[in-house]
Design an enzyme around this catalytic site. Structure first.
Site, PDB file in Angstrom:
ATOM      1  N   GLN A  97       0.702  -0.829   0.348  1.00 38.87           N
ATOM      2  CA  GLN A  97       0.243   0.078   0.579  1.00 38.87           C
ATOM      3  C   GLN A  97       0.533   1.364   0.243  1.00 38.87           C
ATOM      4  OE1 GLN A  97      -2.888   0.116   2.958  1.00 38.87           O
ATOM      5  NE2 GLN A  97      -3.441   2.686   2.909  1.00 38.87           N
ATOM      6  N   CYS A 103      -6.537   1.713   1.403  1.00 34.76           N
ATOM      7  CA  CYS A 103      -6.331  -0.432   2.507  1.00 34.76           C
ATOM      8  C   CYS A 103      -7.595  -0.798   2.513  1.00 34.76           C
ATOM      9  CB  CYS A 103      -6.179  -0.236   3.425  1.00 34.76           C
ATOM     10  SG  CYS A 103      -7.157   0.552   4.935  1.00 34.76           S
ATOM     11  N   HIS A 177      -7.910   0.460   9.945  1.00 31.97           N
ATOM     12  CA  HIS A 177      -7.243  -0.311   8.280  1.00 31.97           C
ATOM     13  C   HIS A 177      -7.499  -2.256   7.870  1.00 31.97           C
ATOM     14  CE1 HIS A 177      -3.672  -1.154   6.308  1.00 31.97           C
ATOM     15  NE2 HIS A 177      -3.632  -2.359   6.633  1.00 31.97           N
ATOM     16  N   ASP A 192      -1.754  -7.937   4.252  1.00 29.43           N
ATOM     17  CA  ASP A 192      -1.657  -6.388   4.463  1.00 29.43           C
ATOM     18  C   ASP A 192      -1.029  -6.003   4.018  1.00 29.43           C
ATOM     19  OD1 ASP A 192      -1.499  -4.055   6.257  1.00 29.43           O
ATOM     20  OD2 ASP A 192      -1.824  -4.566   8.021  1.00 29.43           O
TER      21      ASP A 192
END
Length: 217
Positions: A97, A103, A177, A192
């Site tokens: 990211q 996200c 998130h 992630d």
């Protein structure tokens, strides 16, 4: 279907671009319009997980292709490492990211691109092109590619304007998130875009992905 709890956006790690997107609303209707615009067949849909009790988990439509989870950022979550962070590998589609508040979209991309063996993408829509273009890239290259992907940026912006609430300011700090959990090669992976690679949480199966994810979270 592709299961999710809620949807939103967050800060990035150091050294990333200054680009920011509008956060997405936690709304399954918005997310399903989004993935339809990307070319995912309507036989696969996002739906809410209403709780972690067995009877509530049993209400979730099967099969589950991915779990996309939103959680509040805190000092504890930032300093607690569960699972084993691995180097990127060919079994798992993983990207970094680099865009603020992206996200949600990156969680969605992780969920979709790790399940393309389960459904047929509409070749005339954009996710098929994105996957072809980024298939052989590194996670860092994929993150950079997204910055210049105008088509995906347009679909994201349209979706961010969709929901039942007014979209927040693009500069508003969102302390939430999104991460995605997927089953690949017999393992439960947490994806992630702020981490260095996929996080391995041990064995799972396509049938127990949701329950095994609940054990982790």
């Amino acid at each position: 279907g592709l299961e999710r709890t809620v949807w939103n956006g967050l800060k990035m790690s150091e050294g990333d671009s200054n680009m920011r997107w509008l956060p997405l609303e936690s709304n399954p209707d918005v997310m399903n319009k989004y993935i339809d615009a990307l070319g995912v067949p309507t036989s696969w849909q996002f739906s809410d997980v209403y709780g972690l009790d067995p009877e509530l988990l049993n209400m979730v439509p099967k099969p589950v292709g991915a779990v996309v989870m939103l959680y509040p950022i805190s000092e504890r979550t930032e300093n607690t490492q569960l699972g084993t962070e691995e180097a990127a590998n060919k079994d798992v589609f993983y990207m970094k990211q680099t865009i603020g508040n992206a996200c949600g979209t990156i969680g969605l991309i992780h969920a979709l691109c790790n399940n393309v063996d389960k459904y047929k993408l509409d070749e005339s829509k954009h996710l098929a092109d994105f996957l072809k273009s980024t298939k052989d890239m590194t996670p860092e290259e994929r993150g950079t590619y997204l910055e210049s992907d105008e088509k995906l940026g347009e679909v994201h912006e349209d979706s961010a304007q969709e929901g039942q609430t007014n979209a927040p300011s693009i500069d508003e700090e969102v302390k939430l998130h999104f991460v995605a959990f997927v089953h690949k090669a017999g393992k439960l992976y947490e994806l992630d875009g702020r981490k260095e690679g996929p996080v391995n949480h041990g064995p799972t199966t396509g049938e127990t992905l949701l329950e095994d994810t609940v054990e982790v979270v």
